[in-house]
Write a protein that holds these residues in place. Structure first.
Motif, mmCIF file in Angstrom:
data_model
loop_
_atom_site.group_PDB
_atom_site.id
_atom_site.type_symbol
_atom_site.label_atom_id
_atom_site.label_comp_id
_atom_site.label_asym_id
_atom_site.label_seq_id
_atom_site.Cartn_x
_atom_site.Cartn_y
_atom_site.Cartn_z
ATOM 1 N N ALA A 94 21.125 -17.247 -37.374
ATOM 2 C CA ALA A 94 21.856 -18.312 -38.068
ATOM 3 C C ALA A 94 21.987 -19.545 -37.173
ATOM 4 O O ALA A 94 21.732 -20.673 -37.611
ATOM 5 C CB ALA A 94 23.243 -17.808 -38.492
ATOM 6 N N ILE A 95 22.378 -19.325 -35.911
ATOM 7 C CA ILE A 95 22.492 -20.444 -34.971
ATOM 8 C C ILE A 95 21.129 -21.090 -34.743
ATOM 9 O O ILE A 95 21.004 -22.321 -34.674
ATOM 10 C CB ILE A 95 23.090 -19.959 -33.630
ATOM 11 N N LEU A 96 20.089 -20.271 -34.631
ATOM 12 C CA LEU A 96 18.729 -20.796 -34.436
ATOM 13 C C LEU A 96 18.323 -21.693 -35.606
ATOM 14 O O LEU A 96 17.821 -22.807 -35.405
ATOM 15 C CB LEU A 96 17.738 -19.640 -34.283
ATOM 16 N N PHE A 97 18.560 -21.226 -36.832
ATOM 17 C CA PHE A 97 18.214 -22.026 -38.011
ATOM 18 C C PHE A 97 19.017 -23.326 -38.041
ATOM 19 O O PHE A 97 18.489 -24.385 -38.405
ATOM 20 C CB PHE A 97 18.462 -21.226 -39.295
ATOM 21 N N HIS A 98 20.292 -23.236 -37.678
ATOM 22 C CA HIS A 98 21.128 -24.441 -37.642
ATOM 23 C C HIS A 98 20.565 -25.464 -36.668
ATOM 24 O O HIS A 98 20.438 -26.653 -37.005
ATOM 25 C CB HIS A 98 22.558 -24.074 -37.243
ATOM 26 N N VAL A 99 20.224 -25.033 -35.471
ATOM 27 C CA VAL A 99 19.699 -25.944 -34.446
ATOM 28 C C VAL A 99 18.357 -26.532 -34.880
ATOM 29 O O VAL A 99 18.135 -27.746 -34.755
ATOM 30 C CB VAL A 99 19.549 -25.203 -33.095
ATOM 31 N N VAL A 100 17.478 -25.701 -35.425
ATOM 32 C CA VAL A 100 16.153 -26.179 -35.848
ATOM 33 C C VAL A 100 16.271 -27.195 -36.979
ATOM 34 O O VAL A 100 15.673 -28.281 -36.932
ATOM 35 C CB VAL A 100 15.266 -24.987 -36.276
ATOM 36 N N LEU A 101 17.045 -26.863 -38.011
ATOM 37 C CA LEU A 101 17.186 -27.764 -39.162
ATOM 38 C C LEU A 101 17.863 -29.078 -38.768
ATOM 39 O O LEU A 101 17.439 -30.160 -39.191
ATOM 40 C CB LEU A 101 17.985 -27.074 -40.269
ATOM 41 N N SER A 102 18.910 -29.000 -37.947
ATOM 42 C CA SER A 102 19.605 -30.207 -37.505
ATOM 43 C C SER A 102 18.695 -31.077 -36.645
ATOM 44 O O SER A 102 18.688 -32.315 -36.771
ATOM 45 C CB SER A 102 20.878 -29.836 -36.736
ATOM 46 N N SER A 103 17.905 -30.436 -35.781
ATOM 47 C CA SER A 103 16.981 -31.182 -34.926
ATOM 48 C C SER A 103 15.904 -31.871 -35.750
ATOM 49 O O SER A 103 15.552 -33.030 -35.484
ATOM 50 C CB SER A 103 16.338 -30.238 -33.900
ATOM 51 N N ILE A 104 15.378 -31.169 -36.754
ATOM 52 C CA ILE A 104 14.383 -31.772 -37.643
ATOM 53 C C ILE A 104 14.974 -32.998 -38.326
ATOM 54 O O ILE A 104 14.334 -34.056 -38.420
ATOM 55 C CB ILE A 104 13.896 -30.745 -38.689
#
Length: 285
Positions: A94-104
């Motif tokens: 969940a944290i990984l997806f949050h970081v990836v999506l926010s970074s994109i």
């Protein structure tokens, strides 16, 4: 069908549920309707509009994830059927997806325009701060979500720099409708929020005073719409009557009678319907 296919499909369904796919579609439509109907139709062919839209949706999806990440225990009480983190998706993912999506979202925003990049950085920060702290405070969390929703509309005009008064009007519409919905959601989530020490309006004031506050918000909202329409002659009054005032009256009528969790849930969903009607009304511009 193979077991792996079932697992993959279940994971994808959980991810779509976690990121509120339906809400993301509404955000995407709102920005495209804003660009096409309020600014200029030729903008719909602009690649940068697509990238702007995709960046906003990515940040919103990341925001939903981080919100659920911090709210797992509360959601087990308020919305046990909606809990995904810790079940089909681990907290680490969940944290990984949050970081990836926010970074994109941030990187695409910077590519589109430094202004959009700056707004996206602010949005990511506010979404994290809201999830971690602000949503547990009276009214500040509601204001934060409402501000970000209105900003999602206004950012289109910020990019094209047209200073279009209609975009500002619709951004205010999105702000007020989201604010009303967020307060209603707090009434729906009263039990779980109170269990974990949140200080939302229904917990501090009680349901009766919070309802009164919503009535005042609706009246102020309707008054601002009428005033702006008189100043800018944006739409004939019949459109406001059909798309806004009649639904708002129905909302108040149902809110007066609401006293159970399921009642507030239905009203929260109805606020989304009003938002959709508002977006559709852009086509009459």
């Amino acid at each position: 069908m193979k077991a792996g296919d079932l697992t993959s499909r279940g994971f994808l369904e959980s991810l779509l549920k976690l990121t509120r796919f339906g809400n993301l579609v509404i955000i995407a439509l709102a920005q495209y309707f804003t660009a096409g109907f309020l600014i200029a139709m030729h903008t719909l062919n602009d690649l940068k509009l697509f990238l702007l839209d995709f960046s906003t949706v990515s940040i919103a999806a990341g925001g939903y994830i981080i919100n659920d990440y911090y709210d797992v225990k509360i959601d087990y009480i308020n919305k046990p059927d909606r809990v995904v983190i810790g079940k089909s998706i681990t907290r680490r993912y969940a944290i990984l997806f949050h970081v990836v999506l926010s970074s994109i979202g941030i990187l695409l925003g910077v590519y589109v325009s430094w202004r959009i990049g700056a707004v996206n950085v602010l949005s990511v920060f506010l979404l994290w701060l809201y999830s971690n702290n602000l949503k547990r405070l009276p009214f500040i969390g509601n204001l934060t979500v409402a501000f970000l929703t209105g900003l999602a509309i206004y950012i289109v005009d910020l990019f094209y720099r047209t200073d279009n008064s209609l975009v500002i009007i619709y951004a205010l519409f999105a702000f007020f409708m989201t604010l009303i919905r967020e307060v209603i959601k707090d009434m729906e989530d009263l039990k779980g929020d109170n269990t974990f020490g949140c200080k939302t309006l229904p917990i501090i004031w009680g349901i009766r005073k919070t309802k009164l506050f919503v009535y005042i918000l609706v009246i102020v909202f309707a008054g601002i719409v009428i005033l702006l329409n008189q100043l800018y002659r944006a739409l004939p009054f019949k459109y406001h009557l059909i798309f806004l005032f009649i639904p708002l009256l129905w909302l108040i009528f149902r809110l007066i009678r609401a006293d159970m969790k399921k009642d507030f849930k239905r009203l929260s969903i109805f606020c989304k319907v009003i938002m959709l009607l508002g977006i559709l009304s852009m086509a009459f511009m």
